[in-house]
Motif scaffolding. Structure first.
Motif, PDB file in Angstrom:
ATOM      1  N   SER A  29       0.828  -1.195   0.000  1.00 13.20           N
ATOM      2  CA  SER A  29       0.000   0.000   0.000  1.00 13.20           C
ATOM      3  C   SER A  29       0.864   1.247   0.000  1.00 13.20           C
ATOM      4  O   SER A  29       1.829   1.339   0.747  1.00 13.20           O
ATOM      5  CB  SER A  29      -0.900  -0.012   1.244  1.00 13.20           C
ATOM      6  OG  SER A  29      -1.723   1.124   1.280  1.00 13.20           O
ATOM      7  N   GLY A  30       0.503   2.196  -0.850  1.00 12.93           N
ATOM      8  CA  GLY A  30       1.202   3.478  -0.870  1.00 12.93           C
ATOM      9  C   GLY A  30       1.210   4.093  -2.247  1.00 12.93           C
ATOM     10  O   GLY A  30       1.426   3.411  -3.240  1.00 12.93           O
ATOM     11  N   SER A  59       1.417 -13.766  -7.740  1.00 15.84           N
ATOM     12  CA  SER A  59       0.095 -14.165  -7.257  1.00 15.84           C
ATOM     13  C   SER A  59      -0.077 -13.930  -5.751  1.00 15.84           C
ATOM     14  O   SER A  59      -1.199 -13.914  -5.248  1.00 15.84           O
ATOM     15  CB  SER A  59      -0.154 -15.642  -7.574  1.00 15.84           C
ATOM     16  OG  SER A  59       0.812 -16.446  -6.917  1.00 15.84           O
ATOM     17  N   ALA A  60       1.011 -13.722  -5.018  1.00 19.04           N
ATOM     18  CA  ALA A  60       0.948 -13.487  -3.579  1.00 19.04           C
ATOM     19  C   ALA A  60       0.917 -12.000  -3.233  1.00 19.04           C
ATOM     20  O   ALA A  60       0.853 -11.632  -2.063  1.00 19.04           O
ATOM     21  CB  ALA A  60       2.137 -14.146  -2.889  1.00 19.04           C
ATOM     22  N   ILE A  61       0.964 -11.151  -4.252  1.00 20.33           N
ATOM     23  CA  ILE A  61       1.032  -9.707  -4.030  1.00 20.33           C
ATOM     24  C   ILE A  61      -0.284  -9.061  -4.448  1.00 20.33           C
ATOM     25  O   ILE A  61      -0.770  -9.274  -5.554  1.00 20.33           O
ATOM     26  CB  ILE A  61       2.199  -9.088  -4.831  1.00 20.33           C
ATOM     27  CG1 ILE A  61       3.533  -9.675  -4.351  1.00 20.33           C
ATOM     28  CG2 ILE A  61       2.191  -7.571  -4.702  1.00 20.33           C
ATOM     29  CD1 ILE A  61       4.722  -9.275  -5.209  1.00 20.33           C
ATOM     30  N   ILE A  62      -0.838  -8.258  -3.539  1.00 21.22           N
ATOM     31  CA  ILE A  62      -2.050  -7.496  -3.819  1.00 21.22           C
ATOM     32  C   ILE A  62      -1.667  -6.020  -3.743  1.00 21.22           C
ATOM     33  O   ILE A  62      -1.032  -5.586  -2.785  1.00 21.22           O
ATOM     34  CB  ILE A  62      -3.161  -7.826  -2.807  1.00 21.22           C
ATOM     35  CG1 ILE A  62      -3.527  -9.318  -2.918  1.00 21.22           C
ATOM     36  CG2 ILE A  62      -4.384  -6.937  -3.027  1.00 21.22           C
ATOM     37  CD1 ILE A  62      -4.480  -9.801  -1.857  1.00 21.22           C
ATOM     38  N   MET A  63      -2.083  -5.285  -4.760  1.00 18.61           N
ATOM     39  CA  MET A  63      -1.685  -3.884  -4.877  1.00 18.61           C
ATOM     40  C   MET A  63      -2.754  -2.916  -4.377  1.00 18.61           C
ATOM     41  O   MET A  63      -3.936  -3.101  -4.647  1.00 18.61           O
ATOM     42  CB  MET A  63      -1.378  -3.556  -6.337  1.00 18.61           C
ATOM     43  CG  MET A  63      -0.230  -4.361  -6.909  1.00 18.61           C
ATOM     44  SD  MET A  63       1.316  -3.934  -6.130  1.00 18.61           S
ATOM     45  CE  MET A  63       1.525  -2.281  -6.771  1.00 18.61           C
ATOM     46  N   GLU A  64      -2.290  -1.860  -3.712  1.00 17.12           N
ATOM     47  CA  GLU A  64      -3.126  -0.737  -3.311  1.00 17.12           C
ATOM     48  C   GLU A  64      -2.269   0.521  -3.499  1.00 17.12           C
ATOM     49  O   GLU A  64      -1.586   0.953  -2.568  1.00 17.12           O
ATOM     50  CB  GLU A  64      -3.576  -0.886  -1.853  1.00 17.12           C
ATOM     51  CG  GLU A  64      -4.616   0.148  -1.431  1.00 17.12           C
ATOM     52  CD  GLU A  64      -4.085   1.565  -1.415  1.00 17.12           C
ATOM     53  OE1 GLU A  64      -4.588   2.398  -2.203  1.00 17.12           O
ATOM     54  OE2 GLU A  64      -3.158   1.855  -0.642  1.00 17.12           O
ATOM     55  N   PRO A  65      -2.246   1.105  -4.688  1.00 21.65           N
ATOM     56  CA  PRO A  65      -1.347   2.219  -4.988  1.00 21.65           C
ATOM     57  C   PRO A  65      -1.935   3.616  -4.795  1.00 21.65           C
ATOM     58  O   PRO A  65      -1.424   4.583  -5.351  1.00 21.65           O
ATOM     59  CB  PRO A  65      -1.016   1.980  -6.458  1.00 21.65           C
ATOM     60  CG  PRO A  65      -2.280   1.405  -7.014  1.00 21.65           C
ATOM     61  CD  PRO A  65      -2.854   0.555  -5.896  1.00 21.65           C
ATOM     62  N   GLN A  66      -2.996   3.759  -4.004  1.00 27.66           N
ATOM     63  CA  GLN A  66      -3.673   5.050  -3.854  1.00 27.66           C
ATOM     64  C   GLN A  66      -3.366   5.767  -2.540  1.00 27.66           C
ATOM     65  O   GLN A  66      -3.476   6.990  -2.478  1.00 27.66           O
ATOM     66  CB  GLN A  66      -5.190   4.860  -3.938  1.00 27.66           C
ATOM     67  CG  GLN A  66      -5.679   4.199  -5.185  1.00 27.66           C
ATOM     68  CD  GLN A  66      -5.455   5.033  -6.421  1.00 27.66           C
ATOM     69  OE1 GLN A  66      -5.493   6.245  -6.372  1.00 27.66           O
ATOM     70  NE2 GLN A  66      -5.196   4.377  -7.534  1.00 27.66           N
ATOM     71  N   ALA A  67      -3.051   5.049  -1.496  1.00 30.64           N
ATOM     72  CA  ALA A  67      -2.948   5.642  -0.157  1.00 30.64           C
ATOM     73  C   ALA A  67      -1.889   6.729  -0.088  1.00 30.64           C
ATOM     74  O   ALA A  67      -0.854   6.655  -0.740  1.00 30.64           O
ATOM     75  CB  ALA A  67      -2.657   4.562   0.872  1.00 30.64           C
ATOM     76  N   ARG A  68      -2.198   7.726   0.739  1.00 29.25           N
ATOM     77  CA  ARG A  68      -1.282   8.852   0.909  1.00 29.25           C
ATOM     78  C   ARG A  68      -0.578   8.824   2.265  1.00 29.25           C
ATOM     79  O   ARG A  68       0.405   9.515   2.464  1.00 29.25           O
ATOM     80  CB  ARG A  68      -2.044  10.168   0.750  1.00 29.25           C
ATOM     81  CG  ARG A  68      -2.602  10.353  -0.646  1.00 29.25           C
ATOM     82  CD  ARG A  68      -3.428  11.619  -0.777  1.00 29.25           C
ATOM     83  NE  ARG A  68      -4.351  11.893   0.315  1.00 29.25           N
ATOM     84  CZ  ARG A  68      -5.522  11.289   0.501  1.00 29.25           C
ATOM     85  NH1 ARG A  68      -5.914  10.353  -0.328  1.00 29.25           N
ATOM     86  NH2 ARG A  68      -6.304  11.615   1.500  1.00 29.25           N
TER      87      ARG A  68
END
Length: 153
Positions: A29-30, A59-68
């Motif tokens: 996340s970030g 396959s073991a990585i989940i992305m969250e590229p929005q958090a500040r």
């Protein structure tokens, strides 16, 4: 730099938890936050780092590229978990630096900031498992989109 020294430390610890079967996946996340006007997305750069340096399967990585910041890191990760069917009554773990985890656990730390910035705390802290790991329960309030926040994905 694409991944800071602290980011590398956090990534190495997440990989250790993943390899020790304490975490079935890793949520990165970030967004594009530090330094100001950076060309790097923290989550995207961490993913490259985990794939190339640690050979973590994609396959073991989940992305969250929005958090500040940490409040939206938690909120957005909880949204992902609940959207993917993660049980609301089952504890997950989060890892970071000791000071970050101290803040997650301390009611005058991150929870107070979450209430000020989000209006609620997107998690309920559980047991402290180590200096850098704490359990948490996801809070379904995180699923509510705030129409007054322009960067709420």
């Amino acid at each position: 730099v694409p991944v800071s020294a602290i980011g590398k430390m956090r990534a190495a610890y997440a990989v250790q938890l993943y390899r020790d079967h304490q975490a079935p996946f890793i949520i990165l996340s970030g967004g594009r936050v530090h330094p100001d006007h950076t060309p790097y997305s923290e989550a995207n750069e961490m993913k490259k780092y985990l794939l190339e340096t640690w050979q973590v399967p994609e396959s073991a990585i989940i992305m969250e590229p929005q958090a500040r910041h940490t409040t939206t890191n938690f909120r957005n990760a909880v949204r992902i978990m609940l959207d993917k069917g993660f049980p609301k009554s089952k504890y997950a773990i989060v890892t970071s630096s000791k000071s970050h985890i101290d803040s997650v656990e301390n009611t005058d730390g991150l929870p107070k900031r979450c209430i000020r910035e989000l209006g609620y705390v997107p998690y309920k802290a559980g047991k402290r498992l180590s200096d850098r790991v704490i359990e948490f329960l996801p809070d379904a309030q995180s699923l509510i989109i705030n129409p007054n926040e322009p960067n709420d994905p």
